[in-house]
Every structure is written in C-alpha cells, then in structure tokens.
Design an enzyme around this catalytic site. Structure first.
Site, short mmCIF file in Angstrom:
data_model
loop_
_atom_site.label_atom_id
_atom_site.label_comp_id
_atom_site.label_asym_id
_atom_site.label_seq_id
_atom_site.Cartn_x
_atom_site.Cartn_y
_atom_site.Cartn_z
N LYS A 172 97.12 -2.19 -65.34
CA LYS A 172 95.80 -2.03 -64.70
C LYS A 172 95.96 -2.43 -63.23
CE LYS A 172 92.08 -3.54 -63.31
NZ LYS A 172 91.74 -3.18 -61.90
N GLU A 247 99.66 -15.55 -61.04
CA GLU A 247 100.18 -15.70 -59.67
C GLU A 247 98.98 -15.50 -58.76
OE1 GLU A 247 103.11 -16.61 -58.79
OE2 GLU A 247 104.07 -16.46 -60.74
N CYS A 281 100.25 -13.07 -50.29
CA CYS A 281 99.93 -14.37 -50.90
C CYS A 281 100.74 -15.46 -50.23
CB CYS A 281 100.21 -14.32 -52.39
SG CYS A 281 101.82 -13.67 -52.77
N GLU A 382 91.73 -19.58 -48.40
CA GLU A 382 92.59 -18.42 -48.18
C GLU A 382 91.75 -17.33 -47.51
OE1 GLU A 382 93.80 -15.99 -51.58
OE2 GLU A 382 95.84 -15.98 -50.76
P1 NAD Z 1 91.58 -9.73 -57.21
O1 NAD Z 1 91.60 -11.00 -58.00
O2 NAD Z 1 90.29 -9.26 -56.68
O3 NAD Z 1 92.14 -8.54 -58.12
C1 NAD Z 1 93.43 -8.56 -58.71
C2 NAD Z 1 93.41 -7.65 -59.93
O4 NAD Z 1 92.61 -8.25 -60.93
C3 NAD Z 1 92.81 -6.27 -59.69
O5 NAD Z 1 93.50 -5.32 -60.46
C4 NAD Z 1 91.39 -6.43 -60.17
O6 NAD Z 1 90.79 -5.23 -60.55
C5 NAD Z 1 91.59 -7.35 -61.36
N1 NAD Z 1 90.45 -8.19 -61.73
C6 NAD Z 1 89.43 -8.63 -60.97
N2 NAD Z 1 88.60 -9.39 -61.68
C7 NAD Z 1 89.11 -9.45 -62.93
C8 NAD Z 1 88.71 -10.08 -64.14
N3 NAD Z 1 87.61 -10.82 -64.21
N4 NAD Z 1 89.46 -9.93 -65.25
C9 NAD Z 1 90.60 -9.21 -65.20
N5 NAD Z 1 91.03 -8.57 -64.09
C10 NAD Z 1 90.29 -8.69 -62.98
O7 NAD Z 1 92.67 -9.88 -56.06
P2 NAD Z 1 93.04 -8.84 -54.91
O8 NAD Z 1 91.95 -8.87 -53.89
O9 NAD Z 1 93.44 -7.54 -55.49
O10 NAD Z 1 94.36 -9.51 -54.31
C11 NAD Z 1 94.33 -10.53 -53.38
C12 NAD Z 1 94.62 -11.86 -54.04
O11 NAD Z 1 95.84 -11.79 -54.78
C13 NAD Z 1 94.81 -12.97 -53.03
O12 NAD Z 1 94.15 -14.13 -53.47
C14 NAD Z 1 96.32 -13.18 -53.04
O13 NAD Z 1 96.73 -14.45 -52.63
C15 NAD Z 1 96.65 -12.92 -54.45
N6 NAD Z 1 98.07 -12.60 -54.62
C16 NAD Z 1 98.90 -13.52 -55.19
C17 NAD Z 1 100.25 -13.26 -55.31
C18 NAD Z 1 101.18 -14.26 -55.95
O14 NAD Z 1 102.23 -13.85 -56.40
N7 NAD Z 1 100.86 -15.55 -55.98
C19 NAD Z 1 100.76 -12.05 -54.86
C20 NAD Z 1 99.89 -11.14 -54.26
C21 NAD Z 1 98.55 -11.41 -54.16
#
Ligand code: NAD
Length: 492
Positions: A172, A247, A281, A382
């Site tokens: 997803k 992550e 991230c 962040e």
């Molecule tokens: P997000 O949490 O909005 O979305 C991430 C994914 O989760 C998407 O596919 C989204 O559709 C899904 N999602 C959202 N709510 C959900 C829920 N309640 N249940 C299940 N799935 C859900 O994050 P984003 O805006 O896509 O990405 C940015 C974030 O990701 C930043 O906080 C960044 O630091 C983090 N990130 C972390 C790493 C790491 O390895 N630590 C790497 C890349 C990005």
C-alpha cells in the site's frame, strides 16, 4: 496515465470504480488517475496473497533469490526511465531520483543473495547424542505501507526482504506516489513473480491502512511514515498482537565543533538539509554549532544556501526541487510564524518560492533559522521541508545533550578533527545512526537502518536485521540417543 490495483497477477480497477489524482509537484499538473481502493479491494488482495503463500513458501529460497536477481537486472535496465518518473511524481532532482532507484537495485541484489544465506545457528547441545539448531521460517502475509519520499527505495526494503523470507505481500503506497508503485510492481511481474505473491492496492491511508491492520490474515505490518500514523497503527493492531515494524519521523542534527573543517561541514549540512527538499526522515533539520564558530558557519551557510537554484528536478540546472504538495507547503510555512514567536531569526529563506522556474509547482525557499534554543518548536518538531534550525552550544557535552534531547532518534552527525570528540560522540549519541565528518544522510542497504525513541519501535530495516521482521525463528532439537534425555534435570 492510469494506475490500477494489481491483485492476483491482474491489473484491476478499484471495485467501486472510484479514482483519485496524482500530481507532478513541480508543475501542479495531473500525472495519473489512480484506483481509490476500499475495504473490499483489501479483502481481495489479502485473499490473493494468502492463497499464493504456501507455494511461494515451499519454493527453495535460492530459487526465490533467482527471481529477485532478475528484478534487480530489470531495475538496472529501467533505471533512467524509473528515475525520471521519481522526479516527475515525487519531485526530487534527477540525480537523487537515480539514487532512489539505485538504492532499490542495491537492496534487491542484497536480498536476492540472502536466498543462499539466511543463516541460522547450530550450537552444541548440553546432552550427548543430541543436535541443536535454529532456522528462519516465513510468517505469512505481509502488509507493506510506505511513504512518498523514497517511492522506490523504501518499498524495495520491505518487499524484497519479505519475499526472500518466503512471505507474500500486499503493498500500500502513499497516495502522492502511486504511479511509481505501479511501475515498480510491473518489474516484479515481468521478472516472473508468480501471481498473488505481490499485490498492490492504492488508496487512502485511513480506510485501506485500517483494513490491512485489522485483517486477521495479515501477520506482519511493515510501516514507514509519520509518528502519528505509526502510533495509530500500533494501537489498532494491539488487540490482535500484530507484528508491527515502524520506521517513523526524525529530528536529526549535525554537530559542528570548533575544530571542524567548516567548508566540509557546510557541504554536508546543505546536502543533508536541502537534498530532497528536506523531505528525508534523516534530513538535517538542526545544526548544533560550537559558539566559537557559530557566526562563521552561519555566514558560510547563508552564502551557500543563497546560491541554490530551485526548479523542476528534471532540469540539470536545478539544485532543489519542489515539496510534495500544497498542504505540505502550507505546513512548512506555518513554522515560520512559530519560529518568530519563539524569538528565532530567519537568516535566509522563510517564504514559499515563486521565482523563476516555480510555475504552478509547490516550492519553498531553502531556509536557515538562527537564534534557536534547544526546546523551541523548530528545534523539536519534524518540519519535513527545506528548513534547518541553528542552535549554539558551548561544549561537546552540551552538543551531545542537545542532540539527544528530542522525541525522535534517527540520525546524527558530528564534524570534528579531534578523534577524542569523535569517539565520545560514538559512545554517547543515542540515535540509531551516527556519521562522523559526513552529513546525516547516506545510509547503505547492508547496514541496519532505524532509530530510537519516537522514530520507531526497536526494529531495524536494512542489513541482516531486517530479516527478523519478516521471519519467525524456529528452534530445532534432534535427539539421536534412543533414550529419554532430560535437559536441566540432575541424573542420579
Ligand atoms: P504518512 O504517515 O502520512 O503516510 C505513510 C503511509 O501510511 C502512507 O501510505 C499513508 O497512506 C499510510 N497511512 C496513513 N495513515 C494511516 C493509518 N492510520 N493506518 C495505516 N496506514 C496509514 O507519512 P508520509 O507523509 O507519507 O511520509 C512522511 C513521514 O514518513 C515523515 O514523518 C518521515 O520522517 C517518515 N519517514 C520515515 C522514514 C524512516 O525510515 N524512519 C523514512 C521515510 C519517511
């Protein structure tokens, strides 16, 4: 362009026929019309993954590895095409788009080779004529939920590791980068991955994500995204004791000591804070600088930042691309008012960029904020944009203390020419990753990747450590003595 779900080896529309749009963030133009899945589509995808699991699990791991090698080779052949799509759908400049795809190539080859390793342990038994060992087994259906900022690399970390361990997957992706997810999955299809082993469903994180977490047949959830969503997933999966690997966010810092090579530090900070428009991230969103060199570093940074050219990442002249969407642009900008409220000083940037090359895209000027105190909003939250906050300290001890004092714990960096400082940082920094004399970004796939505190829940991706998320340890004892032998019981 149309993006459909991929379920049981077929590309299909969402059951309800609904769609949403994916935009090019550099122009604001529609790039793709995408299947908007609902719970019904999740049921179909999980059923396909469950049905494909026994056969995939039974395929010898080296054979699974051969398919992954083919995927790696196709990724090499398609690198340029995929990289351009990374830039077009996600916005990062082309050189970084290529890096995103290269990371997926590295990970795919690394995991392909794991098909001939997947080491367990054999150890001596405490009893005679008894053999003891541990092996890895697969777990079942894995849900891979991914963000948009590394739209090829992050899915590869999860999917290839899950597959080599014998699991099947429902993928997803984030709703900002579905076309990339489909292009990536097509490569698995072309490489001959059997139907149902990898399934793709696009759609909103709320409904689709919840349905995946709730589903009894989904055994592992590998989630990368915001801390907020990670916590929601954890709470939702708790009643069913779901295995959840998280992550999440970061608030990473570069420490610059008074003995550092400042020019080297400037290059590292600019690359780490403004590469991918700060949407990593591991992005350096804090600079912790020794008082003795603060002014000098600030001057050098402002001069360097002001030379960065913004624009469409496909152009060779562009240093910094757009941010992902208009909502994120507004969110980044909202931090400027909060910074001013805390008495911080915007040293450069601090505005949406509307200059040459901006067109209808979502651009934010690279921003350096000064006079930041360790607990100010921009030092703690962040921001996930091209913004970094400079905090002054008086000693290495204070620098490390400030570095460790956030809700996140992903990556840190120290610039110093003093080996004692470097070793002290290696010992006392409490993030999952530390770089010495390099910025906060640049992870390699064959080492553990992840962080402490709010960055995750103790799992690591990359390296051998990722295999633990996607496998179940099985311990085997074989007694060939022909009689009852009792461990731990004294024999009289
Ligand atoms: P997000 O949490 O909005 O979305 C991430 C994914 O989760 C998407 O596919 C989204 O559709 C899904 N999602 C959202 N709510 C959900 C829920 N309640 N249940 C299940 N799935 C859900 O994050 P984003 O805006 O896509 O990405 C940015 C974030 O990701 C930043 O906080 C960044 O630091 C983090 N990130 C972390 C790493 C790491 O390895 N630590 C790497 C890349 C990005």
């Amino acid at each position: 362009m149309q993006v459909q779900n991929y379920i049981n080896g077929r590309w299909v529309a969402a059951r309800k026929g609904h769609t949403f749009e994916s935009l090019n963030p550099a122009t604001g133009e529609v790039l793709a019309e995408v299947a908007k899945s609902t719970t019904d589509d999740v049921q179909d995808a999980v059923a396909a993954a469950k049905a494909a699991y026994p056969k995939w699990r039974a395929l010898p791991a080296p054979k699974r590895g051969e398919i992954l090698f083919r995927i790696g080779e196709l990724l090499v052949q398609r690198k340029e095409e995929l990289s351009r799509l990374v830039t077009t759908e996600m916005g990062k400049v082309l050189a970084e788009g290529r890096g995103d795809v290269q990371e997926a190539i590295d990970m795919t080859y690394y995991m392909a080779a794991e098909g001939r390793r997947s080491f367990g342990q054999t150890v001596p038994s405490e009893l005679p004529n008894k053999f003891a060992m541990s092996i890895r087994d697969s777990v079942g259906v894995v849900a891979a939920i991914t963000p948009w900022n590394f739209p090829v690399a992050i899915p590869s970390w999860k999917i290839t590791a899950a597959l080599i361990m014998g699991n099947t997957v429902v993928f997803k992706p984030a709703s900002d980068t579905p076309a990339l997810a489909a292009a990536f999955v097509r490569i698995f299809e072309e490489a001959g991955l059997p139907a149902g082993v990898l399934n793709l469903i696009t759609g909103p994180g709320g409904e689709v994500g919840n349905a995946l977490v709730d589903h009894d047949d989904v055994k592992v959830i590998s989630f990368t995204g915001s801390t907020e969503a990670g916590v929601a997933v954890t709470k939702r999966g708790a009643d069913k004791l779901k295995r959840i690997s998280l992550e999440l966010g970061g608030k990473n810092a570069v420490i610059v000591m008074d003995d550092a090579d400042l020019d080297l530090a400037v290059e590292g900070i600019v690359w780490s804070a403004f590469g991918t428009s700060g949407q990593r991230c591991t992005a350096a969103s804090r600079v912790i600088v020794h008082r003795a060199v603060r002014q000098q570093l600030a001057d050098k940074l402002v001069a360097r930042i002001n030379k960065l050219r913004l624009g469409d990442g496909l152009l060779a002249t562009t240093d910094v691309g757009p941010v992902i969407n208009s909502k994120q642009l507004d969110r980044i900008h909202s931090y400027m008012a909060r910074a001013k409220k805390d008495g911080n000083e915007i040293l450069t940037g601090g505005e949406p960029y509307k200059g040459q090359g901006a067109g209808g895209g979502f651009f934010y000027s690279p921003t350096l904020i000064g006079s930041v105190k360790r607990n100010d909003v921009v030092a703690q939250e962040e921001i996930f944009g091209p913004v970094t906050a400079m905090i002054e300290v008086g000693s290495l001890d204070e620098a490390i203390e400030v570095n460790n004092d956030t809700a996140f714990g992903l990556s840190s960096s120290i610039y110093t020419a003093n080996v004692n400082n470097a070793f002290k940082a290696m010992r006392d920094v409490t993030t999952g990753i530390l770089y010495v004399n390099a910025g906060t970004i640049g992870a390699e796939v064959h080492l553990p990747f992840g962080g402490t505190r709010g960055t995750g829940n103790g799992h690591r991706e990359g390296g051998q450590t990722v295999l633990d998320t996607f496998s179940e340890w099985k311990t085997l004892y074989i007694d060939y003595s022909g009689k009852l032998q009792r461990a731990q019981i004294d024999e009289i």
